[in-house]
Design a protein around this motif. Structure first.
Motif, mmCIF file in Angstrom:
data_model
loop_
_atom_site.group_PDB
_atom_site.id
_atom_site.type_symbol
_atom_site.label_atom_id
_atom_site.label_comp_id
_atom_site.label_asym_id
_atom_site.label_seq_id
_atom_site.Cartn_x
_atom_site.Cartn_y
_atom_site.Cartn_z
ATOM 1 N N HIS A 126 1.023 -1.019 0.033
ATOM 2 C CA HIS A 126 -0.365 0.290 -0.181
ATOM 3 C C HIS A 126 0.972 0.940 -0.136
ATOM 4 O O HIS A 126 1.636 1.548 0.568
ATOM 5 N N TYR A 127 0.770 2.597 -0.850
ATOM 6 C CA TYR A 127 1.115 3.312 -0.533
ATOM 7 C C TYR A 127 -0.076 4.593 -1.252
ATOM 8 O O TYR A 127 -0.732 4.528 -1.639
ATOM 9 N N ASN A 128 0.324 6.082 -0.523
ATOM 10 C CA ASN A 128 -0.150 7.133 -0.642
ATOM 11 C C ASN A 128 0.951 7.669 -1.897
ATOM 12 O O ASN A 128 2.146 7.730 -1.310
ATOM 13 N N PHE A 129 0.251 8.167 -2.539
ATOM 14 C CA PHE A 129 0.588 9.547 -3.677
ATOM 15 C C PHE A 129 0.070 11.445 -3.322
ATOM 16 O O PHE A 129 -0.934 11.471 -3.198
ATOM 17 N N ASP A 130 0.329 12.030 -2.677
ATOM 18 C CA ASP A 130 0.401 13.109 -2.829
ATOM 19 C C ASP A 130 -0.474 14.496 -4.332
ATOM 20 O O ASP A 130 0.816 14.703 -4.896
ATOM 21 N N ILE A 131 -1.066 14.485 -4.825
ATOM 22 C CA ILE A 131 -1.471 14.803 -6.087
ATOM 23 C C ILE A 131 -1.769 16.227 -6.086
ATOM 24 O O ILE A 131 -3.046 16.530 -5.099
ATOM 25 N N PRO A 132 -1.409 16.957 -6.216
ATOM 26 C CA PRO A 132 -2.381 18.720 -6.451
ATOM 27 C C PRO A 132 -2.863 18.592 -8.285
ATOM 28 O O PRO A 132 -1.549 19.041 -8.914
#
Length: 530
Positions: free
Chosen positions: A488-494
């Motif tokens: 499981h991974y999280n990515f911040d998306i602008p």
């Protein structure tokens, strides 16, 4: 004569359908030359702006301001040869400093869409002054003027349509026609005022458009500009229907029919255009307007019959009419409520608008609901009094309910002029590539910083992600992964702009196999973030 009139009506209905064409497009800025924030060594030959859709050459505007906020004289913009979606304006020799380019085109519902960006020559200027606001003040003045004109015109049309419709239905109860309740002088005056106000709407609207405005474009024979503005087409249809309304000696059904078409036509000049599915949004808007007209027209008809009794000393028997009128008003109230909820649901997330962050649009929606509740309570109280005794029908209460209805129209027009909050939806997809899959979740597709969570089928050696704005020459943005656990991974998306975004996820496994998943998502303009 009547055959000619029928042919004229068919022609107007043709224009009506012409106004619903899918040719309307919303032009979004996709590229600028020089690019936003760029630092140049010399003056460029021109500024160029590319849009997502073809532009109308008569309805584009571009101005240049220096770092002091003063406007610099440049040639009028024109379309690039062979590129109808690109606007170009040649530049004179410019001094070193920072310059602001302000542009304006037409949106899909006929309203001007504006924007600006800046670039520098030599060195960037410090302590820049914002461009002069005279043009913005003029635009705000035209917008306010158009709101006032629309309020008066739509109020007259809604009341007129409801009055004629109800009077026509009341004929079977031997109640007076509109011609009895309103003299020819008053009817002619109302028609003349509507005609003048329609012309005023056209002039004010055209004055607020970029370029030379719609009037000059039409005078030059560029009739295709009507495809750029559903509001302009609506005004032309409105003018044609008003001319048909002036015909005398027609069948009695002719006038209620023309009034109903006048009200229906109002739906084609607002937010319903461009809402998906458009046919549903337009149908709901037409029905909503017609039942509001019936509601307000019914109140007006009762008030006019009571005034007629008072002036002429005649006793009008409404005993048989009362049950029919009550049922009709109940149906109008129910349909107004149902279509109102349905319209809001089609346009946006009504639950979020009302209970969370609807902003000014949501506050106005609350006000409209409150005013309609007041009308319903007044109608219920008046109906109970009328049921007990026909003589207890109160002219004063009718007038109050009528005035509240006028306020409802005013609020509705403000709602139609303001950008509505776009609905927010979550994103959840399972993507497949090379017999491996990845689950991707984004809580809200909305402007601003969002978090994308991915779930891989097995632990990779490395994982990365890229984000790119479609149709924009901005390059790709590398997204930094934050590992939650092995899969499981999280990515911040602008999400910095509305439009279509493409993301790419690449996972590398111990066998050096690289698996790539990609998908495209759309970020709407606006939205309500809970």
């Amino acid at each position: 004569m009547r055959k000619i009139c029928i042919h004229l009506l068919v022609f107007v209905l043709f224009l009506f359908s012409f106004g619903t064409s899918s040719a309307y497009a919303h032009a979004n800025l996709t590229k600028t030359t020089p690019s936003n924030g760029s630092l140049l060594t010399t003056t460029p030959e021109s500024v160029a702006l590319e849009f997502s859709e073809p532009l109308e050459p008569d309805l584009i505007g571009l101005k240049l301001y220096d770092w002091t906020g003063a406007e610099r004289a440049i040639d009028n913009p024109h379309l690039a040869p062979g590129k109808p979606n690109e606007m170009i304006a040649p530049l004179p020799q410019l001094d070193d400093g920072t310059y602001t380019v302000a542009w304006s085109v037409i949106s899909e519902d006929g309203h001007p869409v504006n924007g600006s960006y800046s670039f520098s020559i030599g060195t960037a200027s410090e302590g820049r002054i914002a461009p002069a606001t005279s043009s913005k003040l003029f635009q705000h003045s035209t917008e306010i003027g158009l709101i006032v004109l629309r309020y008066v015109v739509e109020g007259f049309l809604l009341l007129g349509a409801g009055l004629y419709g109800l009077a026509h239905a009341a004929r079977r109860f031997q109640l007076p026609r509109v011609e009895v309740l309103l003299s020819r002088k008053h009817r002619t005056l109302i028609w003349s005022v509507l005609l003048l106000l329609t012309a005023a709407q056209w002039m004010v609207y055209s004055a607020g458009l970029p370029g030379g405005g719609i009037t000059s474009a039409l005078l030059n024979g560029h009739w295709n500009v009507l495809l750029e503005s559903s509001f302009a087409t609506m005004l032309i249809v409105q003018l044609g229907l008003l001319l048909l309304l002036a015909l005398r000696g027609m069948q009695e059904i002719w006038y209620p029919l023309i009034w109903a078409l006048l009200v229906s036509n109002l739906a084609f000049g607002g937010h319903a255009r461009g809402v998906d599915p458009e046919w549903l949004a337009l149908s709901l808007r037409v029905l909503h307007l017609l039942v509001i007209a019936l509601w307000l027209g019914g109140l007006s008809y009762l008030a006019l019959t009571m005034h007629h009794e008072h002036v002429h000393g005649e006793r009008i028997d409404r005993t048989k009419f009362r049950p029919f009128f009550v049922r009709l008003m109940v149906a109008a109230v129910l349909l107004t409520t149902i279509t109102g909820i349905a319209m809001t649901e089609v346009q946006t997330d009504w639950f979020s608008v009302l209970l969370f962050r609807g902003g000014m649009w949501g506050n106005l929606l609350w006000l409209k609901i409150a005013l309609m509740l007041v009308m319903i309570l007044l109608a219920f109280y008046q109906t109970m009094r009328w049921k007990q005794d026909a003589g207890k029908l109160s002219f004063e209460l009718l007038r109050v309910e009528w005035l509240v209805g006028i306020l409802v129209i005013q609020v509705a027009i403000f709602l139609s002029q303001m950008p509505y909050p776009a609905p927010i939806k979550p994103y959840s997809q399972t993507l497949q590539a090379e017999q491996r899959q990845v689950d991707v979740r984004i809580p809200q597709l909305v402007l601003g910083k969002q978090t994308m969570t991915i779930t891989l089928p097995e632990a990779p050696q490395a994982v990365k992600a890229e984000l790119k704005m479609m149709d924009m020459e901005m390059g790709s943005l590398d997204l930094k992964p934050v590992q939650i656990d092995a899969t499981h991974y999280n990515f911040d998306i602008p999400f910095t702009m509305s439009g279509n975004w493409k993301y790419t996820i690449t996972a590398t496994y111990p066998t050096d196999q690289q698996v790539v998943w990609t998908d495209t998502i759309r970020i709407p303009l606006g939205g309500i973030s809970r």
